[in-house]
Design an enzyme around this catalytic site. Structure first.
Site, PDB file in Angstrom:
ATOM      1  N   SER A 118      52.767  14.468   3.442  1.00 48.49           N
ATOM      2  CA  SER A 118      53.995  15.054   3.992  1.00 48.49           C
ATOM      3  C   SER A 118      54.252  16.379   3.296  1.00 48.49           C
ATOM      4  O   SER A 118      53.892  16.542   2.118  1.00 48.49           O
ATOM      5  CB  SER A 118      55.191  14.135   3.750  1.00 48.49           C
ATOM      6  N   TYR A 140      59.825   8.754  -1.916  1.00 44.12           N
ATOM      7  CA  TYR A 140      58.936   9.224  -0.839  1.00 44.12           C
ATOM      8  C   TYR A 140      58.192  10.480  -1.293  1.00 44.12           C
ATOM      9  O   TYR A 140      56.973  10.589  -1.124  1.00 44.12           O
ATOM     10  CB  TYR A 140      59.771   9.500   0.403  1.00 44.12           C
TER      11      TYR A 140
HETATM   12  P1  NDP Z   1      56.483   5.663  12.493  1.00 42.18           P
HETATM   13  O1  NDP Z   1      57.446   4.817  11.722  1.00 42.18           O
HETATM   14  O2  NDP Z   1      56.864   6.196  13.806  1.00 42.18           O
HETATM   15  O3  NDP Z   1      55.084   4.859  12.625  1.00 42.18           O
HETATM   16  C1  NDP Z   1      54.516   4.338  11.464  1.00 42.18           C
HETATM   17  C2  NDP Z   1      53.181   3.737  11.799  1.00 42.18           C
HETATM   18  O4  NDP Z   1      52.616   3.233  10.567  1.00 42.18           O
HETATM   19  C3  NDP Z   1      53.318   2.571  12.748  1.00 42.18           C
HETATM   20  O5  NDP Z   1      52.163   2.475  13.549  1.00 42.18           O
HETATM   21  C4  NDP Z   1      53.403   1.384  11.779  1.00 42.18           C
HETATM   22  O6  NDP Z   1      52.895   0.200  12.338  1.00 42.18           O
HETATM   23  C5  NDP Z   1      52.455   1.821  10.671  1.00 42.18           C
HETATM   24  N1  NDP Z   1      52.803   1.164   9.439  1.00 42.18           N
HETATM   25  C6  NDP Z   1      53.930   1.331   8.691  1.00 42.18           C
HETATM   26  N2  NDP Z   1      53.922   0.485   7.656  1.00 42.18           N
HETATM   27  C7  NDP Z   1      52.775  -0.234   7.757  1.00 42.18           C
HETATM   28  C8  NDP Z   1      52.196  -1.283   7.008  1.00 42.18           C
HETATM   29  N3  NDP Z   1      52.796  -1.799   5.916  1.00 42.18           N
HETATM   30  N4  NDP Z   1      50.999  -1.781   7.393  1.00 42.18           N
HETATM   31  C9  NDP Z   1      50.359  -1.298   8.492  1.00 42.18           C
HETATM   32  N5  NDP Z   1      50.872  -0.322   9.265  1.00 42.18           N
HETATM   33  C10 NDP Z   1      52.066   0.186   8.893  1.00 42.18           C
HETATM   34  O7  NDP Z   1      56.083   6.848  11.488  1.00 42.18           O
HETATM   35  P2  NDP Z   1      55.475   8.306  11.771  1.00 42.18           P
HETATM   36  O8  NDP Z   1      54.488   8.249  12.873  1.00 42.18           O
HETATM   37  O9  NDP Z   1      56.583   9.257  11.826  1.00 42.18           O
HETATM   38  O10 NDP Z   1      54.733   8.557  10.379  1.00 42.18           O
HETATM   39  C11 NDP Z   1      53.349   8.338  10.189  1.00 42.18           C
HETATM   40  C12 NDP Z   1      52.938   8.953   8.859  1.00 42.18           C
HETATM   41  O11 NDP Z   1      53.296  10.330   8.860  1.00 42.18           O
HETATM   42  C13 NDP Z   1      53.617   8.343   7.642  1.00 42.18           C
HETATM   43  O12 NDP Z   1      52.707   8.297   6.573  1.00 42.18           O
HETATM   44  C14 NDP Z   1      54.733   9.315   7.355  1.00 42.18           C
HETATM   45  O13 NDP Z   1      55.119   9.289   6.005  1.00 42.18           O
HETATM   46  C15 NDP Z   1      54.062  10.625   7.729  1.00 42.18           C
HETATM   47  N6  NDP Z   1      54.989  11.704   8.032  1.00 42.18           N
HETATM   48  C16 NDP Z   1      55.839  11.644   9.106  1.00 42.18           C
HETATM   49  C17 NDP Z   1      56.703  12.683   9.370  1.00 42.18           C
HETATM   50  C18 NDP Z   1      57.655  12.681  10.500  1.00 42.18           C
HETATM   51  O14 NDP Z   1      58.544  13.566  10.525  1.00 42.18           O
HETATM   52  N7  NDP Z   1      57.557  11.784  11.471  1.00 42.18           N
HETATM   53  C19 NDP Z   1      56.735  13.870   8.501  1.00 42.18           C
HETATM   54  C20 NDP Z   1      55.792  13.838   7.419  1.00 42.18           C
HETATM   55  C21 NDP Z   1      54.961  12.796   7.206  1.00 42.18           C
HETATM   56  P3  NDP Z   1      53.819  -1.107  12.606  1.00 42.18           P
HETATM   57  O15 NDP Z   1      55.057  -0.654  13.296  1.00 42.18           O
HETATM   58  O16 NDP Z   1      52.920  -1.968  13.439  1.00 42.18           O
HETATM   59  O17 NDP Z   1      54.076  -1.700  11.263  1.00 42.18           O
END
Ligand code: NDP
Length: 237
Positions: free
Chosen positions: A132, A146
């Site tokens: 991030s 975070y």
């Molecule tokens: P979402 O919450 O929309 O999606 C998260 C995804 O990660 C889902 O598919 C979820 O699956 C999976 N996930 C979360 N926890 C687990 C776990 N314990 N085990 C397996 N899968 C898991 O998040 P984003 O798409 O926004 O974020 C994705 C990545 O990008 C993250 O690392 C986040 O920190 C990073 N990021 C996002 C930003 C943003 O503004 N959106 C900005 C900067 C970084 P499920 O629901 O099935 O658990």
């Protein structure tokens, strides 16, 4: 021939948001894609059915389960570690168990998954971890855990690039700014504050992040490793 024809790709955390866009991108480029999910079974099964990818339930908070899934999905051409989340609030009030779980998902899983992938990866393989821009810049209170977790990935990439470089395996961190997902919807309450920090005053799209991931995974990026790649509308500039 498509860009990733017959390449084997594993995406940890692919059921929704940025991870789902990455799954779609690699599938459309011809790869054989497996992805993990933890809480969103319905979304995962729908995505798998739509794209012909394989969904596997694996909680990224469970180190041994992550290692097992990586091992059983190999040998990989590409590993993408996307699963991650934030815990918001006053550091003095937060539940230490919730913070430790964040560290397991956001730091421990990327490390152990990367090492396990490299163990059985083909030479020239690619590891891409979603960090991030908050690994570089944290302009608001309540997100120290975070920020810590995402800056830890920077040291990991620098170090593992040295370990894996002799085999041509690269490891890179993609650092998004605000991206329109369930975790950070573009019409959410933080929108105006976040946009005030940015030169391009909009949320990014998950597909834009997937495009950067695909480039890092592709043949043009073989000399790019141990590096952070920010895609943030100048949030961190
Ligand atoms: P979402 O919450 O929309 O999606 C998260 C995804 O990660 C889902 O598919 C979820 O699956 C999976 N996930 C979360 N926890 C687990 C776990 N314990 N085990 C397996 N899968 C898991 O998040 P984003 O798409 O926004 O974020 C994705 C990545 O990008 C993250 O690392 C986040 O920190 C990073 N990021 C996002 C930003 C943003 O503004 N959106 C900005 C900067 C970084 P499920 O629901 O099935 O658990």
């Amino acid at each position: 021939m498509t860009a990733f024809q017959d390449k084997t790709v594993l995406v940890l955390g692919g059921s929704r948001g940025i991870g789902a866009a990455i799954v779609r991108r690699f599938v459309s480029d011809g790869a054989k894609v497996t992805f993990t999910f933890s809480g969103s079974r319905e979304a995962a099964e729908k995505l798998a059915a739509e794209t012909g990818s394989i969904a596997i339930m694996t909680d990224s908070g469970d180190r041994d389960a992550v290692i097992k899934t990586v091992r059983e999905s190999g040998p990989l051409d590409v590993l993408v570690v996307n699963a991650g989340f934030a815990v918001f609030g006053d550091a003095l009030e937060q539940d230490p168990d919730a913070i430790d779980r964040l560290f397991r998902v956001n730091i421990h899983a990327p490390y152990h998954a990367s090492v396990e992938a490299a163990r059985q990866m083909r030479d020239g393989g690619r590891i891409i971890v979603i960090g991030s821009v908050n690994g570089d810049r944290m302009p608001v209170p309540g997100m120290a855990s975070y920020a810590l977790s995402k800056s830890a990935l920077q040291g990991m990439a620098r170090g593992l690039a040295r370990d894996f470089g002799p085999r041509g395996i690269t490891i890179n961190i993609v650092q998004p700014g605000p991206i329109d997902t369930d975790a950070n919807p573009q019409h959410g309450p933080m929108r105006d504050l976040m946009h005030s920090f940015m030169a391009i005053k909009r949320h990014g799209r998950p597909e834009e992040v997937a495009g950067m991931v695909a480039w890092l995974a592709g043949p043009e990026a073989g000399f790019v490793t141990g590096a952070m790649h920010t895609i943030d509308g100048a949030f961190g500039a």
